[in-house]
Design a protein around this motif. Sequence first.
Motif, PDB file in Angstrom:
ATOM      1  N   ALA A 177     -13.815   7.933  -8.864  1.00  0.00           N
ATOM      2  CA  ALA A 177     -13.499   6.994  -7.824  1.00  0.00           C
ATOM      3  C   ALA A 177     -12.982   5.833  -8.528  1.00  0.00           C
ATOM      4  O   ALA A 177     -13.615   5.264  -9.328  1.00  0.00           O
ATOM      5  N   LEU A 178     -11.633   5.351  -8.292  1.00  0.00           N
ATOM      6  CA  LEU A 178     -11.132   4.009  -8.810  1.00  0.00           C
ATOM      7  C   LEU A 178     -10.401   3.491  -7.847  1.00  0.00           C
ATOM      8  O   LEU A 178      -9.865   3.964  -6.628  1.00  0.00           O
ATOM      9  N   GLU A 222      -9.235   4.198  -4.062  1.00  0.00           N
ATOM     10  CA  GLU A 222      -9.937   3.447  -2.936  1.00  0.00           C
ATOM     11  C   GLU A 222      -8.883   2.392  -2.560  1.00  0.00           C
ATOM     12  O   GLU A 222      -7.996   2.014  -3.435  1.00  0.00           O
ATOM     13  N   GLY A 223      -9.054   1.646  -1.596  1.00  0.00           N
ATOM     14  CA  GLY A 223      -8.442   0.274  -1.351  1.00  0.00           C
ATOM     15  C   GLY A 223      -6.945   0.873  -0.805  1.00  0.00           C
ATOM     16  O   GLY A 223      -6.689   1.857  -0.588  1.00  0.00           O
ATOM     17  N   GLY A 241       0.855  -1.233   0.050  1.00  0.00           N
ATOM     18  CA  GLY A 241       0.092  -0.125   0.091  1.00  0.00           C
ATOM     19  C   GLY A 241       0.791   1.260   0.071  1.00  0.00           C
ATOM     20  O   GLY A 241       0.528   2.221  -0.546  1.00  0.00           O
ATOM     21  N   ARG A 242       1.929   1.141   0.652  1.00  0.00           N
ATOM     22  CA  ARG A 242       2.901   2.446   0.835  1.00  0.00           C
ATOM     23  C   ARG A 242       3.278   2.689  -0.511  1.00  0.00           C
ATOM     24  O   ARG A 242       3.429   3.866  -0.974  1.00  0.00           O
ATOM     25  N   HIS A 243       3.800   1.916  -1.192  1.00  0.00           N
ATOM     26  CA  HIS A 243       4.504   2.152  -2.582  1.00  0.00           C
ATOM     27  C   HIS A 243       3.753   2.329  -3.537  1.00  0.00           C
ATOM     28  O   HIS A 243       3.850   3.196  -4.383  1.00  0.00           O
ATOM     29  N   LEU A 244       2.353   1.607  -3.447  1.00  0.00           N
ATOM     30  CA  LEU A 244       1.164   1.703  -4.367  1.00  0.00           C
ATOM     31  C   LEU A 244       0.683   3.360  -4.350  1.00  0.00           C
ATOM     32  O   LEU A 244       0.401   3.919  -5.291  1.00  0.00           O
ATOM     33  N   GLU A 274      -7.081  10.943  -1.622  1.00  0.00           N
ATOM     34  CA  GLU A 274      -7.620  11.913  -2.314  1.00  0.00           C
ATOM     35  C   GLU A 274      -6.613  12.881  -3.068  1.00  0.00           C
ATOM     36  O   GLU A 274      -5.749  13.280  -2.421  1.00  0.00           O
ATOM     37  N   TRP A 275      -6.994  13.264  -4.271  1.00  0.00           N
ATOM     38  CA  TRP A 275      -6.026  14.272  -5.004  1.00  0.00           C
ATOM     39  C   TRP A 275      -7.019  15.030  -5.762  1.00  0.00           C
ATOM     40  O   TRP A 275      -8.075  14.933  -6.331  1.00  0.00           O
TER      41      TRP A 275
END
Length: 421
Positions: free
Chosen positions: A378-379, A350-351, A301-304, A356-357
Amino acid sequence: MSEVRSEPYDARAGEAGETGEGGGAGGAGEAGEAGEAAERGHPGNGAGGPDGPLVLEHRVLKSLLGAWALAACSPAEAEAVEEHLGGCGPCADEALRLREAVGLLQRPESLDLDPGLRTRVLESCLERRPPRIPVPEWAAAYDAETARLDALLQDFGDAEWHAPVRLRWYEADEASTRRTTVAGVIAHLLTVDGLVAVALGLEDPLGDVRAERPTPAARTEAYWRAAHFPPTRSVRAPWREQSHHLVRTASFTGGAGRMTVSYGDFELPLHDAMLDRAFECWVHAEDIAEAVDYPYDPPSGRHLHGMVDLAARMLPVVLEARRRSGLASPVERRLVAAGEPGRSLRLEIEGSGGGEWLIPLDSPAAKGSVEHEVAHVALDGAEFCRLAAGHVPPQEAAVGQEGDREAIRDVLLAAASLSRM
């Protein structure tokens, strides 16, 4: 790693004893008495002398077959059983059946390494002794993704290395493809990573090979031609060595200052270039895994999150370039001054890697503003990255869409146009 398990000796010996004559329990008990007598060297129970072989009766040897199949006999008992099997057909058949049964009891496990094993080992080591030159956070994603891909390649044979792979990207809002092999994909990563290597003062993997232009696609085509396309599995070693050198050298650069990496048509700061290379490594690792029918997980998650952030930061500049080329809708009013709030699209991821940007729509120098939000998309995090890699059609990407449809279309097409071979 596989782990061999066996049942406790007593349980298996009891089952083996059931095959003995006159009742299994009595046979096992006599075998135990014979073994104890043998250890004492008592000749009245069929044992040999201290230096001679162990001599046991047929019924005792038969009762030991289960323990022998489990490798639970003493050396003297095992020698006696094996000598007996050479001359007794029924016992030899029974021993073979028991050995096969033991093999079924040992549940096979996957030899594939746990993808998280490397991270856990490194964390454990670093807790005990921090590295003198730690890998900077902005290079950690590249370090992790190259290690994951290298683990996938480790056991590939010739068939896997020559498996066909189709590279996919978007060009002029049209889906484009290029056929290659697994080895060709690694050669592609080697040559494009070489742009970062050159910026860091390392050797260019192209060597004396001349590319028509210093772009990723041109460099890849030049390498493929020089390697008498398609390349072979031998490309793995220089790719792996270069990735190690990149991480090590990046670790010595500290903050990297204003160092940039040229991609021919554009430049990226070194921090972003390393993240871009981690992103492409993961995307092409998925291409390879799909070609050989092997599962492959998204980054942590951190790298994604870092990969999503890089793409989101690039979108305003890409939107402006597309607008100048007539591929995006023109601005309905005057350009917003640098730093001023303007029309914005809220990109909700999401996930894993979510966040958010606010994407400014009227000028790359404008500031995203909640008050000026005109659209919302939203993706899923991995899905957005696949969109930016040209692996997902823009019209099929967004799970949720609200607001200005034209602005949404422009942003999704701009995200797809970030892709390249």
